[in-house]
Each structure stands twice: as structure tokens, then as C-alpha cells.
Design a protein around this motif. Structure first.
Motif, mmCIF file in Angstrom:
data_model
loop_
_atom_site.group_PDB
_atom_site.id
_atom_site.type_symbol
_atom_site.label_atom_id
_atom_site.label_comp_id
_atom_site.label_asym_id
_atom_site.label_seq_id
_atom_site.Cartn_x
_atom_site.Cartn_y
_atom_site.Cartn_z
ATOM 1 N N SER A 1 36.697 -30.685 43.666
ATOM 2 C CA SER A 1 37.427 -31.936 43.433
ATOM 3 C C SER A 1 38.534 -31.713 42.417
ATOM 4 C CB SER A 1 36.475 -33.019 42.940
ATOM 5 O OG SER A 1 35.912 -32.654 41.691
ATOM 6 N N PHE A 2 39.387 -32.733 42.265
ATOM 7 C CA PHE A 2 40.485 -32.633 41.307
ATOM 8 C C PHE A 2 39.958 -32.459 39.884
ATOM 9 C CE2 PHE A 2 43.055 -34.892 38.162
ATOM 10 C CZ PHE A 2 44.229 -34.161 38.222
ATOM 11 N N SER A 3 38.945 -33.229 39.528
ATOM 12 C CA SER A 3 38.413 -33.156 38.168
ATOM 13 C C SER A 3 37.800 -31.781 37.889
ATOM 14 C CB SER A 3 37.380 -34.253 37.937
ATOM 15 O OG SER A 3 36.294 -34.119 38.856
ATOM 16 N N ALA A 4 37.151 -31.190 38.900
ATOM 17 C CA ALA A 4 36.539 -29.871 38.708
ATOM 18 C C ALA A 4 37.607 -28.816 38.414
ATOM 19 C CB ALA A 4 35.726 -29.481 39.933
ATOM 20 N N TYR A 5 38.699 -28.854 39.198
ATOM 21 C CA TYR A 5 39.783 -27.901 38.955
ATOM 22 C C TYR A 5 40.504 -28.207 37.642
ATOM 23 C CZ TYR A 5 39.339 -26.025 43.680
ATOM 24 O OH TYR A 5 38.878 -25.413 44.828
ATOM 25 N N PHE A 6 40.686 -29.504 37.337
ATOM 26 C CA PHE A 6 41.411 -29.895 36.130
ATOM 27 C C PHE A 6 40.666 -29.453 34.876
ATOM 28 C CE2 PHE A 6 42.588 -33.302 33.023
ATOM 29 C CZ PHE A 6 43.909 -32.896 32.852
ATOM 30 N N PHE A 7 39.334 -29.574 34.916
ATOM 31 C CA PHE A 7 38.536 -29.229 33.740
ATOM 32 C C PHE A 7 38.379 -27.725 33.549
ATOM 33 C CE2 PHE A 7 36.348 -33.576 34.082
ATOM 34 C CZ PHE A 7 37.324 -34.132 33.268
ATOM 35 N N LEU B 1 46.000 -30.188 41.402
ATOM 36 C CA LEU B 1 46.327 -30.742 42.717
ATOM 37 C C LEU B 1 46.666 -29.629 43.704
ATOM 38 C CD1 LEU B 1 48.500 -33.887 41.881
ATOM 39 C CD2 LEU B 1 46.275 -33.859 43.012
ATOM 40 N N GLY B 2 47.348 -28.602 43.203
ATOM 41 C CA GLY B 2 47.657 -27.465 44.075
ATOM 42 C C GLY B 2 46.406 -26.795 44.608
ATOM 43 N N PHE B 3 45.390 -26.630 43.760
ATOM 44 C CA PHE B 3 44.128 -26.043 44.223
ATOM 45 C C PHE B 3 43.448 -26.935 45.260
ATOM 46 C CE2 PHE B 3 44.168 -23.749 40.020
ATOM 47 C CZ PHE B 3 44.292 -22.498 40.572
ATOM 48 N N VAL B 4 43.496 -28.242 45.050
ATOM 49 C CA VAL B 4 42.873 -29.175 45.992
ATOM 50 C C VAL B 4 43.563 -29.092 47.360
ATOM 51 C CG1 VAL B 4 42.454 -31.605 46.511
ATOM 52 C CG2 VAL B 4 42.073 -30.748 44.196
ATOM 53 N N PHE B 5 44.894 -29.127 47.362
ATOM 54 C CA PHE B 5 45.629 -29.058 48.636
ATOM 55 C C PHE B 5 45.482 -27.679 49.278
ATOM 56 C CE2 PHE B 5 48.242 -32.599 46.749
ATOM 57 C CZ PHE B 5 47.843 -33.552 47.672
ATOM 58 N N ALA B 6 45.335 -26.640 48.474
ATOM 59 C CA ALA B 6 45.111 -25.308 49.037
ATOM 60 C C ALA B 6 43.776 -25.256 49.784
ATOM 61 C CB ALA B 6 45.155 -24.255 47.935
ATOM 62 N N ASP B 7 42.758 -25.920 49.239
ATOM 63 C CA ASP B 7 41.460 -25.985 49.931
ATOM 64 C C ASP B 7 41.583 -26.751 51.239
ATOM 65 O OD1 ASP B 7 40.198 -24.543 47.948
ATOM 66 O OD2 ASP B 7 39.598 -26.323 46.816
ATOM 67 N N VAL B 8 42.364 -27.829 51.223
ATOM 68 C CA VAL B 8 42.559 -28.607 52.452
ATOM 69 C C VAL B 8 43.334 -27.784 53.474
ATOM 70 C CG1 VAL B 8 43.617 -30.668 53.430
ATOM 71 C CG2 VAL B 8 42.461 -30.795 51.210
ATOM 72 N N VAL C 1 51.932 -24.889 50.341
ATOM 73 C CA VAL C 1 51.247 -25.445 49.161
ATOM 74 C C VAL C 1 51.624 -24.701 47.879
ATOM 75 C CG1 VAL C 1 48.986 -25.728 48.073
ATOM 76 C CG2 VAL C 1 49.336 -26.512 50.398
ATOM 77 N N PRO C 2 51.577 -23.354 47.818
ATOM 78 C CA PRO C 2 52.005 -22.686 46.574
ATOM 79 C C PRO C 2 53.466 -22.949 46.230
ATOM 80 C CG PRO C 2 50.765 -21.174 47.970
ATOM 81 C CD PRO C 2 51.052 -22.379 48.800
ATOM 82 N N PHE C 3 54.321 -23.004 47.259
ATOM 83 C CA PHE C 3 55.734 -23.267 47.015
ATOM 84 C C PHE C 3 55.931 -24.667 46.439
ATOM 85 C CE2 PHE C 3 60.018 -24.543 48.281
ATOM 86 C CZ PHE C 3 60.764 -23.448 47.875
ATOM 87 N N ALA C 4 55.254 -25.676 47.034
ATOM 88 C CA ALA C 4 55.371 -27.047 46.535
ATOM 89 C C ALA C 4 54.791 -27.179 45.133
ATOM 90 C CB ALA C 4 54.667 -27.999 47.499
ATOM 91 N N THR C 5 53.702 -26.479 44.854
ATOM 92 C CA THR C 5 53.097 -26.536 43.513
ATOM 93 C C THR C 5 54.043 -25.980 42.464
ATOM 94 O OG1 THR C 5 50.896 -26.271 44.499
ATOM 95 C CG2 THR C 5 51.108 -25.842 42.159
ATOM 96 N N LYS C 6 54.678 -24.854 42.759
ATOM 97 C CA LYS C 6 55.625 -24.282 41.802
ATOM 98 C C LYS C 6 56.820 -25.200 41.594
ATOM 99 C CE LYS C 6 54.497 -19.428 42.670
ATOM 100 N NZ LYS C 6 55.001 -18.119 43.138
ATOM 101 N N THR C 7 57.279 -25.854 42.678
ATOM 102 C CA THR C 7 58.404 -26.782 42.560
ATOM 103 C C THR C 7 58.047 -27.962 41.670
ATOM 104 O OG1 THR C 7 59.104 -26.166 44.796
ATOM 105 C CG2 THR C 7 60.043 -28.169 43.871
ATOM 106 N N LEU C 8 56.870 -28.542 41.881
ATOM 107 C CA LEU C 8 56.441 -29.683 41.069
ATOM 108 C C LEU C 8 56.274 -29.286 39.599
ATOM 109 C CD1 LEU C 8 53.840 -31.465 43.381
ATOM 110 C CD2 LEU C 8 56.091 -32.292 42.702
ATOM 111 N N LYS C 9 55.738 -28.104 39.355
ATOM 112 C CA LYS C 9 55.565 -27.673 37.964
ATOM 113 C C LYS C 9 56.921 -27.478 37.277
ATOM 114 C CE LYS C 9 52.652 -24.240 38.726
ATOM 115 N NZ LYS C 9 51.666 -23.151 38.454
ATOM 116 N N ALA C 10 57.894 -26.953 38.020
ATOM 117 C CA ALA C 10 59.233 -26.805 37.446
ATOM 118 C C ALA C 10 59.849 -28.171 37.149
ATOM 119 C CB ALA C 10 60.120 -26.014 38.404
#
Length: 392
Positions: A69-75, A132-139, A152-161
């Protein structure tokens, strides 16, 4: 003159009260003392508050129950650090309001706190985007298409930037700077910046082209010019390829978008072709039996596409008779291909040993023609070679 806490009571003497009310630089001494005590208390309490947040993170029941879940990855990130700092900064803001710090010192004091607050809030949002990137990667991993695995990795890097850039602009805005006018001023140097960033822009558009055109996917075995390996990562600027000698090649995406890419990973079958050289002394019947038995043995391998098997005597070479061995394997990975190929080649060696078929190696036969005993002639030639060479 403003009063401080406990003024007019029996707690302090008249001399000490006068000292506390005395103004040093821009504030009375008692405000300096309260402010310094608050800062020291904040630095002292931060490790304790961080430990409390860490315990709450460790014993979070949601993260334990839902491992993806998001909380698991976030923590999984060190969120206790920024959370503790945010708590302390809020306490310092409260002290500022309580003692009513005034003048330019208040402005600078609040700017520093706002900058620290913005930094740690950006840090938390950055961790959130990563989670969120980890969650979408699992999906994406559960879908049949692999395009979303690259996206997903490309979008995650874009959002982080974007988080870092927008957060930095918001911090500047909180300092009282007009960000819009600042960006307009920077527009004067936009042309020079664009010229300097041509390669960066080309690589960025190359990344978009790769994601849209999808010439390869993560894990594919590709060849680009003289470079070959497995795709590990598709980034903003470059694509990382793991070679078969375990190094990493970083190829600019602008180059990847222009060059011819040989994607070995999408082959439904993998061809194996080998020329087996046997000795000229091998009888014709043995050659035919050898070819028949090798052909039969290859077809017994489940991974072999049986209608592609070719084993035939197909040529005369300088030192050998050529036997063409060719077939296709239905495998998914390079290591699996090498394993099946090895098993088949070892079986060919066994068949050759049973039929006493000798493998050829480069040889040369010298025929001597001449009458009489060759030994005197050889001695005469040696004597001629041993005659002294005249000098001049």
C-alpha cells in the motif's frame, strides 16, 4: 514599555527586572533569553520527537497489513526526520508569536523558519511521490503490456523534478520575492540557455520518442551500433544498458532515437548455427549415420522447433568436411538459450565418440617427389647453406 511574564511579582528583584527589560540590539533581554531557550529546547527535543515518530511508523498496523500500500511504501523512508523538524519549527513559530518579536529581526527570523519548513515539506512530498511510484509500478507489473512498466519510472522522475522546482519557487515566494517577475527577467537569457541546453532538450525528446514508439522494454536484449546488453533503465537523458560482461553503458536518448536498434528480446525463436568439421578419412556411410543421429537427437529437445532442424553434409573445406548444424530454440532469456545449446552440443560430442567420427583440425600434407635417396640431397643442401658468405 511592554511587560514580560512575572513582572510585578516577587520572583525577580528590581535590579534583575531592569536587566531583563534592558534592550540589547533590537529586543529586550528577556525576549532574547526566551528565544534562545526555545531554540535550545527545540534542538534538544528533536531527537526525542523523531524517536516517537519512528516508533509510530514501525508499529503502524496499516503498513503491516497491506505490504504494497501507499502507507507501507511511504513509511519505508526516513519520514521521522522531516516530521520532527516540522514539529520543532512550528514550536519556534509559536514562541515568535508569544514573545512578539518585532523589527527586522522578526522578518529574518521568519524567513529562516519558512525556508526550513519549506525544505522539509518538500522532502515529505518527494517521499510521497516516490511511494506513489512504487504503488503504480506494482499495478503496472500485473498488466500484460510493458509500456506502462517504462512509463511509471519516467512519470515518477518527472513528478519528483516538478516537486523540487515548484517547492523552490514557493519558498522564494514566501520570502517576498515576485517569482513571476523573476521568471520574466530570466526569459531575457532564455535564448542563450536554450542554445546551451540543446543536447539536454534532444535527449528529453528522445526519451518521449522511446516511450511513445516503444522500440524496446525494460529487460530486453538490444544491440545499438557496437553496444549490446540488457535494458535496465530508461531515464530523462539516457538509457542504461547492462552488458554481458556486467558493466553499464549509458546511451543518450537522442542517439537511441536516431540509431537502428536491434531488439533481440522480441525474437519468438533463437537460431543456433554451427559448422562441425570432421576428418576427410570419415567414410560416407558414417557421415550419413552421424547426420541422421544428430538430427534425431536435436529434435528430442522440447525447446527446439522441430521443422527448423537442419543437419547435412554441405561442403568441402581445406582440412575438413563441413557438416551444417542449424536449428531454432523457443526460449525467453539468454542464459536459457546457452544452457539448451550446451546440452545439444554435448550430445553431438557423444554421438561422434560412439561412431568414432574424428573432428578435423587444420593440417597440411607434404608430398616429396624425386629419385634416389633423399638423404644425400638434404646433406648437400645443408652444406650449401653452411658455406661462408663473402664480405666486401
Amino acid at each position: 514599555m511592554e511587560k514580560f511574564l512575572f513582572e510585578g511579582t516577587q520572583w525577580f528583584s528590581a535590579e534583575f527586572t531592569a536587566f531583563l527589560k534592558h534592550t540589547y540590539l533590537v529586543m529586550p533581554n528577556w525576549k532574547w533569553m526566551v528565544l534562545i531557550a526555545g531554540l535550545v529546547a527545540g534542538f534538544a527535543l528533536r531527537p526525542v520527537i523523531q524517536w516517537i515518530f519512528k516508533q509510530l511508523k514501525i508499529h503502524n498496523p496499516i503498513a503491516k497489513k497491506y505490504a504494497k500500500s501507499f502507507s507501507a511504501y511511504f513509511f519505508r523512508f526516513e519520514i521521522e526526520r522531516p516530521l520532527a523538524w516540522i514539529f520543532i519549527i512550528l514550536m519556534w513559530f509559536a514562541i515568535d508569536d508569544a514573545i512578539e518579536v518585532s523589527g527586522k529581526f522578526e522578518t529574518y527570523y521568519e524567513y529562516i523558519l519558512k525556508g526550513l519548513m519549506g525544505f522539509h515539506v518538500i522532502r515529505l512530498v518527494y517521499y510521497s511521490v516516490d511511494a506513489l511510484g512504487f504503488v503504480f509500478a506494482d499495478v503496472a507489473a500485473k498488466t500484460e503490456s510493458k509500456m506502462d512498466d517504462n512509463l511509471v519510472p519516467f512519470a515518477t522522475k518527472t513528478l519528483k523534478a516538478l516537486v523540487v522546482i515548484l517547492g523552490f519557487l514557493l519558498i522564494l515566494q514566501s520570502f517576498g520575492l515576485n517569482v513571476m517577475s523573476l521568471m520574466a527577467g530570466l526569459g531575457l537569457g532564455g535564448l542563450a540557455l536554450a542554445l546551451a541546453a540543446q543536447d539536454t532538450a534532444a535527449n528529453l525528446f528522445g526519451s518521449v520518442t522511446i516511450l511513445i514508439d516503444n522500440p524496446f522494454q525494460l529487460g530486453d536484449w538490444i544491440k545499438v551500433k557496437d553496444m549490446e546488453g540488457t535494458v535496465e533503465e530508461i531515464g530523462f537523458r539516457s538509457t542504461r544498458v547492462r552488458t554481458f560482461y556486467n558493466s553499464v553503458i549509458t546511451i543518450p536518448n537522442a542517439m537511441m532515437a536516431k540509431e537502428t536498434i536491434d531488439n533481440m528480446g522480441v525474437r519468438p525463436f533463437r537460431r543456433i548455427r554451427q559448422i562441425v568439421g570432421i576428418a576427410y578419412e570419415t567414410p560416407p556411410d558414417t557421415i550419413k549415420e552421424f547426420c541422421d543421429r544428430v538430427r534425431y537427437a536435436i529434435r528430442q529437445e522440447p525447446a527446439v522447433v522441430t521443422d527448423t532442424v537442419t543437419v547435412n553434409f554441405n561442403g568441402y573445406a581445406d582440412s575438413q568436411l563441413n557438416i551444417l548444424v542449424q536449428f531454432h530454440l523457443q526460449v525467453q532469456t539468454g542464459p536459457e538459450e546457452m544452457e539448451k545449446q550446451q546440452a545439444i552440443f554435448i550430445e553431438i560430442l557423444k554421438i561422434a565418440a560412439e561412431l568414432k567420427v574424428e573432428f578435423a583440425y587444420p593440417t597440411q600434407t607434404v608430398y616429396y617427389r624425386g629419385g634416389g635417396d633423399p638423404e644425400p640431397q638434404q646433406q648437400q643442401q645443408q652444406q650449401q647453406h653452411q658455406q661462408p658468405v663473402p664480405t666486401y
